[in-house]
Design an enzyme around this catalytic site. Structure first.
Site, PDB file in Angstrom:
ATOM      1  N   ALA A  66      -0.707   3.122  -5.446  1.00 55.12           N
ATOM      2  CA  ALA A  66      -1.373   2.369  -4.379  1.00 55.12           C
ATOM      3  C   ALA A  66      -0.433   2.203  -3.187  1.00 55.12           C
ATOM      4  CB  ALA A  66      -1.792   0.994  -4.895  1.00 55.12           C
ATOM      5  N   ASP A  67      -1.022   1.991  -2.003  1.00 51.48           N
ATOM      6  CA  ASP A  67      -0.208   1.569  -0.862  1.00 51.48           C
ATOM      7  C   ASP A  67      -0.630   0.150  -0.489  1.00 51.48           C
ATOM      8  OD1 ASP A  67      -2.562   1.755   0.658  1.00 51.48           O
ATOM      9  OD2 ASP A  67      -2.062   3.742   1.436  1.00 51.48           O
ATOM     10  N   SER A  68       0.001  -0.401   0.545  1.00 47.33           N
ATOM     11  CA  SER A  68      -0.237  -1.812   0.853  1.00 47.33           C
ATOM     12  C   SER A  68      -1.706  -2.076   1.191  1.00 47.33           C
ATOM     13  CB  SER A  68       0.665  -2.250   2.006  1.00 47.33           C
ATOM     14  OG  SER A  68       0.397  -1.451   3.146  1.00 47.33           O
ATOM     15  N   ASP A 103      -4.279  -0.438  -0.061  1.00 50.81           N
ATOM     16  CA  ASP A 103      -5.044  -0.424  -1.314  1.00 50.81           C
ATOM     17  C   ASP A 103      -4.980  -1.792  -1.986  1.00 50.81           C
ATOM     18  OD1 ASP A 103      -5.679   2.291  -1.068  1.00 50.81           O
ATOM     19  OD2 ASP A 103      -3.801   2.911  -2.007  1.00 50.81           O
TER      20      ASP A 103
END
Lengths: 419, 78
Positions: B35-37, B39
Site C-alpha cells: 500500500a501507499d499513503s 491507499d
C-alpha cells in the site's frame, strides 16, 4: 532529417480488446453498437452506444491482462483502456525489454478529450450524499487526462517526454502528430502516442444529447444509428476505447530490426475560429489542416489512396467531404474515403488514434474498411468512393486521417508505406 | 478469528488485491501489502464506513498494521 515510423499498435474498441479482433470485425462489416448496459437509461433521450464489451463477450476486453487490480479500482475506465492499448503496442513493437538508456529516450503522449467523467459524476454524488470525508483519495489522479501517460511511464519505466493532449475529438490525431514532432526534434527516439475515452455514463450521454450532437432517434435500431453521409443521418453514436501506437525514429527502428508499419509523413493543424460546436460551414479549418499535412508530406492530388474521414454521422459530414474535394479533387484523386465511426461510434479523444491505426492496417493489408449504413448517400457524394457497407481490396500506399473537435480544432495526419 | 478481524481482512483484500493469507495481524500495510499513503487513507475510510467508527487523522497515522486497525476498531466501535 529524422524520420518517424510506426512500429507497434494497440487497440481497445467496441469491436475487440486487441488490434486483430477489432480490425477483423471492422473489415467484416460488424457494428459495435447496442443498448447501453452500464446504467439505467430509462430517463435518457439516447439509450444506445458502442460500448467496449466485457471479457466474456465474443470480442470483449479483458482488463486483467495488463492492468493491475489495484490501479483498476482507483482509475476511470479511459485510463484502463489506455494502459492496455499502450502495453499492446509495446509488446507488438518488441520493446518490453528496453535498457536504461533507451528508456531515457522513450516517452508518452497519450491524451483524452474529456477524461474521467464517470468518476467525476459518481464521486460528486458521494460528496453530495456523504460529505467531503468520503471522497476517494484517488479521486483526482484517477480522473486526470495525463494519467494514462503517467501510469504507462511508471509501469514501463519510460523517462522521456511525458505529455497529454486535450483537444476534444482531435486529441488522438494531435497526440500522434505532436509525438512525431518530439522524435523529429530529437527529444525522444520512441514515443507511445494515442488517445482514449470512456464517457458512457449518465451525465456524458445527457450532455451530448442536450448539445444535440448524439443520435436520439434510433434507440430501437442501434446498429443502424451511425450512418455517415447518408441522408437519414441524425447525430453520432458514442463509442469508447483507446488507440496507442509506438512511434520510433527510423534509423533506431531499423537498427534493432523492428517491424515497420508506416511512416508519419504529414501533420497539419488549424483552428476554425468560428463556433464552439459547429464546424465552419465551408470547412475552411478542415481544408487548412489537410493542406498543411499534404505540404509537409510533399504529396498532392492523386497521391492519397485512402481517407479515414472524421465523418461523425452529423450535418458536418458533407462539409468535410466538400473540403476534402477541394484539396484532393472532385473524385478525391482516386482515393477511397470511409468513416469507421459507422461501426465503432465516435471515440471522441480516442477517435483520431484508433482511426490512424485503421489507416495503418489498411496499408498493411491493402484493404479499406467500409462505411456502414450508407443506404441513401447525401447530395455532394456523387463520384466519390465512400466504400459503402463492404470493405474493399485496393492499393493503399498513402493515407489521410482527419479529426475535428469542439472548439473548432482540426488535425490531419498522413502516413505512408515505407519502401 | 474475531468478527472484526475477519471484516478488516476482507476489506484489505478487496482494496489492495492481495492474497488473503498475506493479510496477517502483524502485516504492515506499506511494507508487506504494497500500500501507499493514499491507499491507507482509502482503507481507513472503508473501515469507518464498515464499522460506523470515526478514525481521526492523528489516530489513522498510528495505524500501520492490520492488527493496529483491528485493535483501534475493537476499542472504539459502538
Amino acid at each position: 532529417m529524422r524520420r518517424v515510423v510506426v512500429t507497434g499498435l494497440g487497440l481497445v474498441t467496441p469491436l475487440g480488446g486487441d488490434v486483430e479482433t477489432s480490425w477483423n470485425n471492422l473489415i467484416a462489416g460488424k457494428s459495435g453498437a447496442g443498448q447501453i448496459t452500464r446504467f439505467d437509461t430509462s430517463d435518457q433521450k439516447c439509450t444506445i452506444a458502442c460500448e467496449v464489451k466485457p471479457a466474456d463477450h465474443e470480442y470483449g476486453f479483458d482488463p486483467d491482462k495488463r492492468v493491475d487490480f489495484k490501479i483498476r479500482r482507483q482509475v476511470d475506465p479511459f485510463i484502463v483502456y489506455g494502459i492496455d492499448a499502450a502495453g499492446q503496442a509495446l509488446e507488438d513493437a518488441n520493446l518490453l525489454d528496453m535498457d536504461e538508456d533507451t528508456k531515457l529516450r522513450a516517452g508518452c503522449s497519450i491524451g483524452s478529450g474529456i477524461g474521467g467523467l464517470p468518476g467525476i459524476e459518481s464521486e460528486s454524488l458521494v460528496l453530495a450524499n456523504k460529505g467531503p470525508g468520503r471522497v476517494s483519495p484517488h479521486f483526482v489522479h484517477g480522473r486526470l487526462i495525463n494519467l494514462i501517460s503517467g501510469q504507462v511511464s511508471i509501469k514501463y519505466g519510460l523517462m522521456g517526454p511525458n505529455h497529454a493532449v486535450v483537444t476534444a475529438c482531435s486529441t488522438g490525431a494531435h497526440s500522434i502528430g505532436d509525438a512525431a514532432r518530439m522524435i523529429k526534434d530529437g527529444d525522444a527516439d520512441i514515443m507511445l502516442a494515442g488517445g482514449a475515452e470512456s464517457t458512457i455514463c449518465p451525465i456524458g450521454i445527457a450532455g451530448f444529447a442536450q448539445a444535440k450532437a448524439l443520435n436520439c432517434s434510433s434507440n430501437d435500431a442501434p446498429e443502424q444509428a451511425s450512418r455517415p453521409y447518408d441522408k437519414g443521418r441524425d447525430g453520432f453514436v458514442m463509442g469508447e476505447g483507446a488507440g496507442v501506437v509506438v512511434l520510433e525514429e527510423y534509423e533506431h527502428a531499423k537498427a534493432r530490426g523492428a517491424k515497420i508499419y508506416a511512416e508519419v509523413v504529414g501533420y497539419g493543424l488549424s483552428g476554425d475560429a468560428y463556433h464552439v460546436t459547429a464546424p465552419h460551414p465551408e470547412g475552411k479549418g478542415a481544408e487548412n489542416a489537410m493542406r498543411m499535412a499534404l505540404k509537409k508530406a510533399g504529396l498532392g492530388e492523386g497521391d492519397i489512396d485512402y481517407v479515414n474521414a472524421h465523418g461523425t454521422s452529423t450535418m458536418a459530414d458533407t462539409i468535410e467531404l466538400a473540403a476534402v474535394k477541394r484539396v484532393l479533387g472532385d473524385d478525391l484523386g482516386g482515393a477511397s474515403m470511409s468513416s469507421t465511426k459507422s461501426a465503432i461510434g465516435h471515440l471522441l479523444g480516442g477517435a483520431g488514434a484508433v482511426e490512424a491505426i485503421f489507416c495503418i492496417l489498411a496499408i498493411r493489408d491493402q484493404i479499406v474498411p467500409p462505411t456502414l449504413n450508407l443506404d441513401d448517400p447525401d447530395e455532394g457524394t456523387e463520384g466519390v468512393d465512400l466504400v459503402p457497407k463492404i470493405a474493399k481490396k485496393r492499393d493503399v500506399k498513402a493515407v489521410l486521417n482527419n479529426s475535428f473537435g469542439f472548439g473548432g480544432t482540426n488535425a490531419s495526419l498522413i502516413m505512408k508505406a515505407v519502401d | 478469528m474475531s468478527d472484526t478481524e475477519e471484516r478488516v481482512k476482507k476489506i484489505v483484500v478487496e482494496h489492495l488485491g492481495v492474497e488473503a493469507d498475506k493479510v496477517t495481524m502483524d502485516a504492515s500495510f506499506i511494507d508487506d501489502l504494497g500500500a501507499d499513503s493514499l491507499d491507507i487513507v482509502e482503507l481507513v475510510m472503508a473501515f469507518e464506513e464498515e464499522f460506523g467508527v470515526e478514525i481521526p487523522d492523528d489516530a489513522a497515522e498510528k495505524i500501520t498494521t492490520v492488527g493496529d486497525a483491528v485493535k483501534y476498531i475493537e476499542e472504539h466501535k459502538g
